[in-house]
Scaffold this motif. Sequence first.
Motif, PDB file in Angstrom:
ATOM      1  N   TYR A 348       0.817  -1.213   0.000  1.00  0.00           N
ATOM      2  CA  TYR A 348       0.000   0.000   0.000  1.00  0.00           C
ATOM      3  C   TYR A 348       0.851   1.264   0.000  1.00  0.00           C
ATOM      4  O   TYR A 348       0.466   2.286  -0.538  1.00  0.00           O
ATOM      5  N   LEU A 349       2.008   1.173   0.641  1.00  0.00           N
ATOM      6  CA  LEU A 349       2.809   2.392   0.774  1.00  0.00           C
ATOM      7  C   LEU A 349       3.735   2.665  -0.400  1.00  0.00           C
ATOM      8  O   LEU A 349       4.534   3.599  -0.367  1.00  0.00           O
ATOM      9  N   PRO A 412      -6.699  -4.700  10.353  1.00  0.00           N
ATOM     10  CA  PRO A 412      -6.250  -3.299  10.214  1.00  0.00           C
ATOM     11  C   PRO A 412      -5.090  -3.141   9.232  1.00  0.00           C
ATOM     12  O   PRO A 412      -4.885  -2.050   8.694  1.00  0.00           O
ATOM     13  N   LEU A 413      -4.334  -4.230   9.026  1.00  0.00           N
ATOM     14  CA  LEU A 413      -3.256  -4.134   8.044  1.00  0.00           C
ATOM     15  C   LEU A 413      -3.780  -4.295   6.630  1.00  0.00           C
ATOM     16  O   LEU A 413      -3.143  -3.890   5.661  1.00  0.00           O
ATOM     17  N   THR A 418      -5.651   2.248   7.484  1.00  0.00           N
ATOM     18  CA  THR A 418      -5.009   1.980   8.776  1.00  0.00           C
ATOM     19  C   THR A 418      -3.588   1.464   8.580  1.00  0.00           C
ATOM     20  O   THR A 418      -2.716   1.681   9.409  1.00  0.00           O
ATOM     21  N   ASP A 419      -3.362   0.798   7.445  1.00  0.00           N
ATOM     22  CA  ASP A 419      -2.019   0.278   7.207  1.00  0.00           C
ATOM     23  C   ASP A 419      -0.995   1.396   7.047  1.00  0.00           C
ATOM     24  O   ASP A 419       0.175   1.225   7.368  1.00  0.00           O
ATOM     25  N   LEU A 420      -1.452   2.543   6.593  1.00  0.00           N
ATOM     26  CA  LEU A 420      -0.513   3.654   6.430  1.00  0.00           C
ATOM     27  C   LEU A 420       0.232   3.916   7.737  1.00  0.00           C
ATOM     28  O   LEU A 420       1.413   4.203   7.756  1.00  0.00           O
ATOM     29  N   HIS A 421      -0.496   3.812   8.835  1.00  0.00           N
ATOM     30  CA  HIS A 421       0.127   4.051  10.132  1.00  0.00           C
ATOM     31  C   HIS A 421       0.907   2.829  10.627  1.00  0.00           C
ATOM     32  O   HIS A 421       1.996   2.951  11.181  1.00  0.00           O
ATOM     33  N   LEU A 422       0.343   1.650  10.407  1.00  0.00           N
ATOM     34  CA  LEU A 422       0.918   0.462  11.047  1.00  0.00           C
ATOM     35  C   LEU A 422       2.028  -0.197  10.242  1.00  0.00           C
ATOM     36  O   LEU A 422       2.828  -0.955  10.776  1.00  0.00           O
ATOM     37  N   HIS A 423       2.065   0.090   8.956  1.00  0.00           N
ATOM     38  CA  HIS A 423       3.023  -0.572   8.079  1.00  0.00           C
ATOM     39  C   HIS A 423       4.451  -0.477   8.617  1.00  0.00           C
ATOM     40  O   HIS A 423       4.885   0.583   9.054  1.00  0.00           O
ATOM     41  N   ASP A 424       5.161  -1.602   8.555  1.00  0.00           N
ATOM     42  CA  ASP A 424       6.573  -1.640   8.944  1.00  0.00           C
ATOM     43  C   ASP A 424       6.851  -1.218  10.388  1.00  0.00           C
ATOM     44  O   ASP A 424       7.916  -0.724  10.703  1.00  0.00           O
ATOM     45  N   THR A 425       5.862  -1.424  11.245  1.00  0.00           N
ATOM     46  CA  THR A 425       6.109  -1.202  12.668  1.00  0.00           C
ATOM     47  C   THR A 425       6.107  -2.559  13.365  1.00  0.00           C
ATOM     48  O   THR A 425       5.846  -3.588  12.751  1.00  0.00           O
ATOM     49  N   TYR A 426       6.384  -2.526  14.657  1.00  0.00           N
ATOM     50  CA  TYR A 426       6.346  -3.757  15.429  1.00  0.00           C
ATOM     51  C   TYR A 426       4.952  -4.366  15.491  1.00  0.00           C
ATOM     52  O   TYR A 426       4.795  -5.532  15.832  1.00  0.00           O
ATOM     53  N   GLN A 486       3.837  -1.423  21.081  1.00  0.00           N
ATOM     54  CA  GLN A 486       4.994  -0.702  20.527  1.00  0.00           C
ATOM     55  C   GLN A 486       4.711  -0.215  19.116  1.00  0.00           C
ATOM     56  O   GLN A 486       5.008   0.919  18.757  1.00  0.00           O
ATOM     57  N   GLY A 487       4.133  -1.108  18.326  1.00  0.00           N
ATOM     58  CA  GLY A 487       3.873  -0.768  16.932  1.00  0.00           C
ATOM     59  C   GLY A 487       2.874   0.363  16.807  1.00  0.00           C
ATOM     60  O   GLY A 487       3.054   1.291  16.017  1.00  0.00           O
ATOM     61  N   MET A 488       1.809   0.292  17.631  1.00  0.00           N
ATOM     62  CA  MET A 488       0.812   1.362  17.539  1.00  0.00           C
ATOM     63  C   MET A 488       1.397   2.694  17.984  1.00  0.00           C
ATOM     64  O   MET A 488       0.970   3.752  17.544  1.00  0.00           O
ATOM     65  N   ALA A 489       2.412   2.621  18.871  1.00  0.00           N
ATOM     66  CA  ALA A 489       3.077   3.858  19.294  1.00  0.00           C
ATOM     67  C   ALA A 489       4.061   4.353  18.236  1.00  0.00           C
ATOM     68  O   ALA A 489       4.678   5.398  18.408  1.00  0.00           O
ATOM     69  N   GLY A 490       4.221   3.576  17.162  1.00  0.00           N
ATOM     70  CA  GLY A 490       5.036   4.064  16.054  1.00  0.00           C
ATOM     71  C   GLY A 490       6.444   3.513  16.008  1.00  0.00           C
ATOM     72  O   GLY A 490       7.282   4.021  15.258  1.00  0.00           O
TER      73      GLY A 490
END
Lengths: 609, 271
Positions: A348-349, A412-413, A418-426, A486-490
């Motif tokens: 998506y990104l 959400p992925l 929503t994936d824009l925020h979560l992509h490639d995070t923990y 952790q992932g949601m915190a970026g």
Amino acid sequence: MQPTAIETQPHAAHEAHHEELGFWRKYIFSTDHKVIGIQYGLTGLLFLLFGFCLMLIMRWQIAYPGKPIPIVGELLLKVLGDEMANGGVMQPDLYNAFGAMHGTIMVFLAIVPIAFAAFGNFVVPLQIGAPDMAFPRVNMASYQAYFMGGVVMFFSFFIPGGAARSGWTSYSPLATYADMGHHPNGQTFWILGMVLLITSSLLGAVNFIATIIQLRAKGMTWMRLPFFVWAQFVTAFLLLLAFPPLEAAAVMQLMDNVAGTSFFLPTGLVVSGNAVPISGGGSPLLWQHLFWFLGHPEVYVLILPAMGIVCEIIANNTRKPIWGYKSLVYSVLCIGFLSFIVWAHHMYLTGMGTKIATFFQTTTMIISIPSVIILTCFFISLWGGSIRFTVPMLFALAFLPMFGIGGLTGLPLGFNFTDLHLHDTYYVIAHFHYVVAPGTIFGLFAGIYYWYPKATGRFMNEFWGKVHFWTSLIFMNAIFQPMFAQGMAGLSRRMYDGGVTYAGVDDPALGLVGVPQIFIDMNRHISWAAWCLGLAQIPFILNFFLSMKNGRKVASDNPWESTTLEWQTPTPPPHGNFDKPLEVYRGPYEYSVPGKSKDFTPQNELEKR
Amino acid sequence: MDIPFTVKLRDDTTLYNAKVGIWLFLGSEVMLFGALFSSYILLRVGAPPGTWPRGLLNVPIGAFNTIVLIVSSVTVVMSWASLKLGNLGKFRFYQAITLLCALSFLTIKSFEYRDKFTHYEVWKTDGARMTGHVEGGPYFWSTQTLKDKKLDHIVFHPDPHHYTEPVKPHAGAAAEHEGHAAITIPVAEIARLSAFVPAHSTYFAIYFTLTALHGLHVFGGALVIGYLWGPGAKLWKTDPERFTNRIEISGLFWHFVDLVWIFLFPVLYLL
Ligand code: HEM
Ligand SMILES: [Cu+2]
């Protein structure tokens, strides 16, 4: 033609031959599907341990960035040198190499070989009532290709420059330029290793499908196949059709790396401030498309066999038929088909366009439906059963909520907004590890505890099995649950310092908000849980080996009182499996049929009237 | 222990095992070449208009090779039919032709390759581009070679037309060798020099990758056919039906390899 002469001669020769099989032919160059299955299993488990150890070492660097690694730091320094482990501290290149190889090894050298090749080889021919695989020698070749692939991957750690360091996804152009100082470098080895592994999987897939189509025993119709066989059947198709595009991509990346082509390298590429002397004109997106065209079906390759195992064990331990057998079969077929048209939800990104993103978002939502159906069928199957809480059943039961968490957090992925925020995070790391670690691996443990008595004639120890189960369950969750937060915190994945760089960058003037410190601190808790998870595997390893000699002996060939055919053979099954020709009269899960004297009716039991 | 249906057909599928196996295998091969063809399309569509190299391959030679492979496809079928009629001699005869075809195909292809390795494109610093031959016919030179050899000029025999110019009625591969008079190009004016090797452009990258992979398939297929023609034919005495099946399987593979070329030829040579 003289059919009689042909029929009898090889047979007689074979009988004489049988006695002579020496150690090498019997255990190393065997064509017996059960031996090959066990070879796959043992090799795969070794790689599982190895891939896990890589992560245990990385977790030190994540929790205590820049501190010398205790215990193994010295060793790493000796073996890999200053460049990789200066002063016993993990260097960035080593972190990247370990991360990439953890992913590669876990997926291609551990889980697929165990879930598909080991269990499939050992169990599928037995469950369909076949004497062996359709092509026994191809089967052997497929193990050997896998083994060589493993050797190449393992060896690559020790070459100058070390193993591949561009993630298990090997995105170009990074993969081509990550290690420009060495040729051939780790990436070249990675590609060669992958080609061997892909070859192995293709041979295996052809063999499995042909076996299931051609060698089902008399009366074993498609709708009488145990669900495990269905799962393996679909898995084999995924491997057969999804792997070749990655093979093509691997060849092209090899060309980029060694022949100077630009398949995946765009025009005007600048590396470390210098324009690179290539023709350009290539497309980095092309690699991603080809990679994920395999990559997504691959996740179903990782999960479907585990679902199959769990299904067998649930039926056996609830003593009642699986609820919705037909829905399971159609769901798994749907998954197989749909898994080929969802791949770009990993992209998506990349700016591939909103229309395309919308298409893949839609298919992704659709494919979650059959998965939910499967899980629902399993849950409903528990209802009203008189559940035996054996060790395999405990693992199978835990699989359900663990896979459930993994699956639901995937939604959400799958939505691109929503994936824009979560992509490639923990968050992503937590999501897919819930699927493959407490999900698939628990399924595999369940299968090992369940079929061990058939392979060895002895049970694994029940008490230590339960210790293994409860500790693993607790630590798995302690590892992966905090990663969602952790992932949601970026917090980004693949961070050499565990994200410290991102903490404390708050700058109100620029509107910058760093990752709050408590999410960084979680790294230490997670790492300790991971090391404890490592300790929790010791009972399993000991149990696995010691039970071969000391385990409780099985009292019959069918100690779990199961209905499926693998239990209707001698223990362990001899070369050729069944001592007499057999016929199948009923479906796979006839447990607790009213009016019967015992609560299970094997598929090959003749109705006495 | 004997595996059932190695020769006999299974009732419900009416197939023997190896037939199922080869079709599955070919399915995966379709995906392999399919991915490469898709890559071709993507790279070509992504290239800026008018820059995709055209007319650099020799169409008559490609067409001839196509015919060679089609002939081999026919003889493969004939050899199988001969076995069905119980005639090993005829089988040997037809398969010998198949093998000869395979050999000629590969030989011709390697000459085509060699031709490309000595054919160059020069990008000059003023933006001019030309294709042609370097005096002396060296192989595999690149910009780096010029530096390594510390040359200060090269003697170049340019082709009459560059492939990015609009195609003129008579221009094309055949015109390649007519060449203009040799010119001398100072190395200082050369921005880039490349033979027609994979690194030249994505066009040659995909051309060489596809045709080399296909060539490997031809080679592999020929090995199998050669084995069954020679030592493998012993099986005919003990189990003729099984031997015939093996020929059928190898033949199916061979047809697939031919079919791939039938796609490759127009895509790479004509379009
Ligand atoms: C249970 C033990 C495991 C632990 C503690 C663990 C831990 C981790 C962690 C922390 C990462 C992120 C590293 C980073 O971003 O720098 C990671 C990445 C990864 N893991 Fe695991 N993992 C485990 C098992 C598995 C299994 C069973 C699989 C596969 C089937 C797997 C596949 C992967 C993959 C594909 C990546 C991504 C690698 C990359 O970034 O290229 N892991 N793992
Ligand atoms: Cu996916």
